[in-house]
Enzyme design. Structure first.
Site, short mmCIF file in Angstrom:
data_model
loop_
_atom_site.label_atom_id
_atom_site.label_comp_id
_atom_site.label_asym_id
_atom_site.label_seq_id
_atom_site.Cartn_x
_atom_site.Cartn_y
_atom_site.Cartn_z
N MET A 30 25.51 15.49 22.52
CA MET A 30 24.26 15.13 21.83
C MET A 30 24.46 15.21 20.32
O MET A 30 23.49 15.24 19.56
CB MET A 30 23.12 16.04 22.29
CG MET A 30 22.83 15.87 23.78
SD MET A 30 21.14 16.26 24.23
CE MET A 30 21.04 17.97 23.77
N GLY A 31 25.70 15.27 19.86
CA GLY A 31 25.98 15.26 18.42
C GLY A 31 25.78 16.61 17.79
O GLY A 31 25.76 17.63 18.48
N GLY A 36 33.01 23.78 19.30
CA GLY A 36 32.95 23.71 20.77
C GLY A 36 33.19 22.29 21.24
O GLY A 36 34.01 22.04 22.14
N HIS A 37 32.48 21.34 20.62
CA HIS A 37 32.69 19.93 20.98
C HIS A 37 34.13 19.52 20.68
O HIS A 37 34.77 18.83 21.48
CB HIS A 37 31.75 19.03 20.19
CG HIS A 37 30.29 19.27 20.42
ND1 HIS A 37 29.46 19.81 19.47
CD2 HIS A 37 29.50 19.04 21.50
CE1 HIS A 37 28.23 19.89 19.94
NE2 HIS A 37 28.22 19.43 21.18
N GLN A 61 15.90 14.56 29.01
CA GLN A 61 16.20 15.93 29.41
C GLN A 61 15.42 16.96 28.59
O GLN A 61 15.66 18.16 28.72
CB GLN A 61 17.70 16.20 29.35
CG GLN A 61 18.29 16.26 27.96
CD GLN A 61 19.81 16.25 28.00
OE1 GLN A 61 20.43 15.26 28.35
NE2 GLN A 61 20.42 17.35 27.63
N LYS A 149 29.97 26.25 28.85
CA LYS A 149 28.73 26.73 28.25
C LYS A 149 27.52 26.31 29.09
O LYS A 149 26.57 27.08 29.27
CB LYS A 149 28.64 26.16 26.83
CG LYS A 149 27.32 26.24 26.18
CD LYS A 149 27.28 27.42 25.23
CE LYS A 149 25.90 27.62 24.67
NZ LYS A 149 25.32 26.39 24.13
N SER A 185 26.74 26.61 19.42
CA SER A 185 25.72 25.71 19.94
C SER A 185 25.08 24.98 18.77
O SER A 185 24.91 25.56 17.69
CB SER A 185 24.65 26.52 20.68
OG SER A 185 23.47 25.74 20.84
P1 AMP Z 1 25.71 19.14 23.85
O1 AMP Z 1 26.01 18.34 22.63
O2 AMP Z 1 25.08 20.45 23.57
O3 AMP Z 1 25.02 18.33 24.91
O4 AMP Z 1 27.12 19.51 24.47
C1 AMP Z 1 28.08 18.52 24.76
C2 AMP Z 1 29.20 19.16 25.52
O5 AMP Z 1 29.77 20.22 24.76
C3 AMP Z 1 28.73 19.81 26.84
O6 AMP Z 1 29.68 19.55 27.85
C4 AMP Z 1 28.66 21.28 26.50
O7 AMP Z 1 28.83 22.12 27.61
C5 AMP Z 1 29.82 21.40 25.52
N1 AMP Z 1 29.68 22.57 24.66
C6 AMP Z 1 28.56 23.00 24.03
N2 AMP Z 1 28.80 24.15 23.37
C7 AMP Z 1 30.09 24.48 23.63
C8 AMP Z 1 30.93 25.56 23.25
N3 AMP Z 1 30.49 26.56 22.47
N4 AMP Z 1 32.21 25.57 23.68
C9 AMP Z 1 32.69 24.56 24.47
N5 AMP Z 1 31.94 23.50 24.85
C10 AMP Z 1 30.66 23.45 24.44
#
Ligand code: AMP
Length: 282
Positions: A30-31, A36-37, A61, A149, A185
């Protein structure tokens, strides 16, 4: 680098990679990209020749009282990061592209979303499955990488891939943390200074209980209740803090040998919701 805005454009791009015999790993996001990304992009590169990312804040969502409007959007900055990481293509569609007109179909989840985030956020996983199913059909990658996560998301997507015969392999990336243990996050941006200092308390509680369980502690509920009280005393509001089976994502009181469990928590600091988990293999 430029994002691909239409389904036709991203399909062309992915097709041209595949035509050269390159394998593709897809990383949906989601950018507001953080380390983590980026760790998922790097993991994706270990499995496939090319990485394709998506950046899309999926309205389906978010519940009406959630942070869809406030969610950080930083496309230019995200594209720079993608370029630095060697991402081959980025799909960044608009809502009109992803949801043109009225949608008559949805994907229902049974059982696996009764607890954890599914229990607290009705419709959340249906919204995720809707968008990820579309994205999988658009990109048709060889691999798709998701973070531990969001472990319930991973588990439910695993089921979607198996039951709907998506021809790809899912890969789970470990949780990237700040030096003090807080899981990275995009929502950590909402925390003020005091809340940011408190935030790693959730991971510390999970680590403590996890160690006790691994050391053979029997009364998991007592341990969890104690940690909940401690977190509440520090100013956390607890949504859930519990041990769940990996298979069914349901609460477990007596972990057995040879099984996989998730020790997971969701808490609020002010308005900000934080989630974290550790995997326990008995
Ligand atoms: P999001 O942008 O929050 O939807 O996350 C996109 C992807 O990044 C999802 O697969 C999350 O599980 C992963 N993600 C988010 N936070 C972390 C993190 N701290 N470490 C590893 N992967 C992450």
């Amino acid at each position: 680098m430029e994002a691909q805005r239409t389904i036709a454009d991203i399909r062309d791009k992915v097709q041209s990679l595949k035509a050269k015999g390159r394998t593709v790993a897809f990383v949906p996001t989601m950018g507001a990209l953080h380390e983590g990304h980026l760790s998922l992009f790097r993991l994706a590169q270990e499995h496939a020749d090319e990485v394709v990312a998506s950046i899309y804040v999926n309205p389906e969502q978010f519940a009406p009282d959630e942070d869809f409007e406030e969610y950080p959007r930083e496309l230019e900055y995200d594209l720079e990061k993608c370029e630095q990481e060697g991402v081959a293509a980025v799909f960044a569609p608009t809502d009109e592209i992803m949801y043109p007109g009225e949608q008559f179909l949805s994907i229902e989840v049974n059982e696996l979303n009764e607890y954890m985030d599914g229990g607290s956020r009705p419709g959340f996983f249906e919204g995720i499955l809707l968008v990820v199913n579309k994205l999988f059909n658009i990109i048709e990658p060889h691999f798709a990488v998701f973070g531990q996560k969001d472990i319930q998301q991973f588990r439910i997507l695993q089921q979607m891939v198996a039951e709907f015969n998506h021809d790809m392999k899912l890969i789970m990336g470990p949780i990237k943390r700040a030096n003090d243990g807080l899981a990275l996050s995009s929502r950590n941006k909402y925390l003020d200074h005091e809340q940011r200092k408190l935030a790693p308390g959730l991971f510390r509680s999970l680590q403590y209980v996890g160690k006790q369980i691994s050391d053979g502690a029997k009364n998991v509920q007592l341990l969890l209740d104690h940690q909940k009280n401690e977190l509440e005393a520090k100013g956390f509001k607890i949504d859930y803090l519990n041990l769940f089976s990996f298979e069914k994502m349901k609460p477990v009181t007596n972990p057995e040998v040879d099984n996989k469990y998730i020790l997971a928590g969701a808490v609020y600091l002010g308005e900000t919701r934080l989630i974290d988990n550790i995997i326990i293999e008995k």
